[in-house]
Every structure is written in C-alpha cells, then in structure tokens.
Design an enzyme around this catalytic site. Structure first.
Site, mmCIF file in Angstrom:
data_model
loop_
_atom_site.group_PDB
_atom_site.id
_atom_site.type_symbol
_atom_site.label_atom_id
_atom_site.label_comp_id
_atom_site.label_asym_id
_atom_site.label_seq_id
_atom_site.Cartn_x
_atom_site.Cartn_y
_atom_site.Cartn_z
ATOM 1 N N ASP A 68 0.802 -1.227 0.000
ATOM 2 C CA ASP A 68 0.000 0.000 0.000
ATOM 3 C C ASP A 68 0.831 1.271 0.000
ATOM 4 O OD1 ASP A 68 0.921 -0.564 2.563
ATOM 5 O OD2 ASP A 68 -1.057 -1.014 3.362
ATOM 6 N N ASP A 137 -7.788 -2.959 13.780
ATOM 7 C CA ASP A 137 -9.180 -3.263 13.434
ATOM 8 C C ASP A 137 -9.274 -4.480 12.501
ATOM 9 O OD1 ASP A 137 -8.136 -2.229 11.118
ATOM 10 O OD2 ASP A 137 -9.494 -0.515 10.978
ATOM 11 N N GLU A 144 -9.710 -1.998 5.068
ATOM 12 C CA GLU A 144 -10.378 -1.784 6.348
ATOM 13 C C GLU A 144 -11.652 -2.636 6.420
ATOM 14 O OE1 GLU A 144 -8.815 -0.212 8.518
ATOM 15 O OE2 GLU A 144 -8.194 1.808 7.990
HETATM 16 C C1 F6R Z 1 1.334 -1.646 6.011
HETATM 17 C C2 F6R Z 1 0.138 -2.437 6.135
HETATM 18 C C3 F6R Z 1 -0.696 -2.440 7.376
HETATM 19 C C4 F6R Z 1 0.101 -2.751 8.629
HETATM 20 C C5 F6R Z 1 -0.798 -2.699 9.864
HETATM 21 C C6 F6R Z 1 -0.025 -2.972 11.134
HETATM 22 O O1 F6R Z 1 1.909 -1.832 4.744
HETATM 23 O O2 F6R Z 1 -0.196 -3.068 5.215
HETATM 24 O O3 F6R Z 1 -1.719 -3.393 7.235
HETATM 25 O O4 F6R Z 1 0.677 -4.009 8.507
HETATM 26 O O5 F6R Z 1 -1.382 -1.438 9.947
HETATM 27 O O6 F6R Z 1 0.883 -1.938 11.335
HETATM 28 P P1 F6R Z 1 1.994 -1.996 12.470
HETATM 29 O O7 F6R Z 1 2.928 -3.077 12.083
HETATM 30 O O8 F6R Z 1 2.652 -0.643 12.427
HETATM 31 O O9 F6R Z 1 1.291 -2.289 13.740
#
Ligand code: F6R
Length: 243
Positions: A68, A137, A144
């Site tokens: 992303d 979430d 999401e």
């Molecule tokens: C980032 C991504 C997100 C993160 C998720 C957890 O490329 O795809 O899905 O993996 O937000 O983020 P952290 O590791 O910072 O808790």
C-alpha cells in the site's frame, strides 16, 4: 488450517521471520516477495539487511510488490511507504530498484492508480511469499473492515482508528492522509505463501478474532483462515488471547 508459531518476544519473531524469507530465497532466488510497511516487519527487515551484509543473501533476482501507499504522498515524502521501504530495506540490499513496486501515491485519479498497480502486480507474476502485519481493526494492507472482501487494488478511506494508530509517524493527526491505495484482499490471497507477523499486547484481541472468529469482511484478516499456506508468527503478548 494455519501454522502458528509463538515466539518469546519481538526480537525472536523478527529473527524467525527473516529465517523464513531466507528459506524462500534459498529455494527460489528470483522469488516475488510481497512486502508490508509499519512497525511490525521492521525487525525482520533489519535481520535481512544484516544477513545480506554478512554475504548470506542475494536479492539481485528478487522482485517485490508492496501492499500500500498513502494517496497524496510523493516517493520523496518521508512518510510515504516508498520512502519507508527505500530507507529500511531497498537502499541497504542489492535489490534492483526497478524490481520494486509500490502504488503511486501521487496519481490523483483513483481508478487509474488502482488499474496501474494491478497491472504492475500482474507483470511480476505470482507472489511467492507475502509478508503481512495486522491492523488493530483487523485490516491487512489498508483493507479496512467493510461489507465485502476487495478483489484488486482499491482506494480506501482510512478509519479513525487507523489514522490514530498511524499518527505516531507524523507530526500531528491532521497530517495523516485520509486515503490510501491498497492491494486488494483477492490479490493478497493469491500469494502462494503468507506470513502474518503480529507483535504486542494491543494486537492480542484482534489476532484471536482473526484466527478463531467467523470469516467476515468486518475482520478482513479473518479470510486468511481459508488460505492453504499461512504461517502466523506471534510473540507471546500477541498470542496471549489464543488458548
Ligand atoms: C502496512 C500495512 C498495514 C500494517 C498494519 C499494522 O503496509 O499493510 O496493514 O501491517 O497497519 O501496522 P503496524 O505493524 O505498524 O502495527
């Protein structure tokens, strides 16, 4: 069915994740790696850099596709995911820059940005190993909670919870972009192998829901229960709600 490995702590989780990437690259030097940003995979990337510097890894044949990118952030912006990847991994190993793919955050036209990224994903071929983190979430990539599972790349409005959680990387909450381009769940799911990394107490509840709860787009990561080759690496804190 999935395999669950519980590690003592984040350090051990990172070392084990790197080991699995090494295993993949030893098996297939020109693997396609699906990569994530965020805090969780950082330790794994550090390990990979260490191993590369020790002469134990070669990324010259590797292609990568990232999950992303924030819509509106340029590659040079220090909060963009392209910048994150360059800083934490790509500039420190011998991957060919042209072999690395991240959605174009500066493409304003949402439809075009998504179509272009789907074409890029297709052009690299099947993802051999997809690394994922888990959102509070239940999001994977930036998919999401929703009424349906997305197929291809899509433009999402980030939830308040995600904006709040990610504001730690920005100077203020207002600076966090409200939209992002993300690889779709369908594309993530097409990866041959998936490695889900989860660390810390805050993720314990959502990890339990994702792995043990009903499979529903309200918890996007729950779809991973259906994947044929999923490994979940969780540290003791993250695994504390799994009996
Ligand atoms: C980032 C991504 C997100 C993160 C998720 C957890 O490329 O795809 O899905 O993996 O937000 O983020 P952290 O590791 O910072 O808790």
């Amino acid at each position: 069915m999935f395999s669950l490995e519980i590690t003592k702590d984040y350090q051990e989780l990172s070392e084990r994740a790197a080991e699995l990437v090494v295993k993949q690259l030893k098996k297939k030097a020109n693997s396609v790696l699906g990569l994530a940003t965020g805090s969780t995979p950082l330790g794994c990337y550090e390990q990979l850099v260490k191993l590369y510097k020790a002469g134990e890894l070669d990324f010259s044949g590797v292609h990568s596709v990232n999950l992303d990118e924030y819509r509106g952030l340029a590659a040079e912006d220090k909060n963009s995911y392209r910048h994150f990847m360059d800083e934490n991994l790509f500039s420190k190993i011998n991957i060919v820059k042209e072999h690395t793919h991240v959605p174009d955050g500066m493409e304003e036209n949402r439809e075009k940005a998504c179509k272009d990224y789907d074409a890029e994903i297709l052009s690299v071929g099947e993802i051999d190993l997809q690394i994922l983190g888990l959102g509070l979430d239940g999001h994977i990539g930036f998919n999401e909670p929703a009424d349906f599972f997305s197929k291809g790349t899509n433009c999402v409005r980030l939830t308040d919870e995600t904006i709040e959680s990610n504001q730690r990387f920005f100077r203020s909450k207002e600076e966090v972009p409200r939209e992002a381009y993300t690889m779709g769940i369908g594309s993530i799911f097409s990866a041959k192998k998936i490695l889900l990394l989860v660390s810390g107490k805050a993720k314990a509840g959502i990890l339990e829901k994702a792995l043990k709860g009903p499979v529903t787009p309200r918890v996007p990561a729950s779809i991973l229960q259906f994947h044929r080759d999923l490994t979940v690496l969780a540290d003791e804190e993250a695994a504390s709600a799994l009996s």
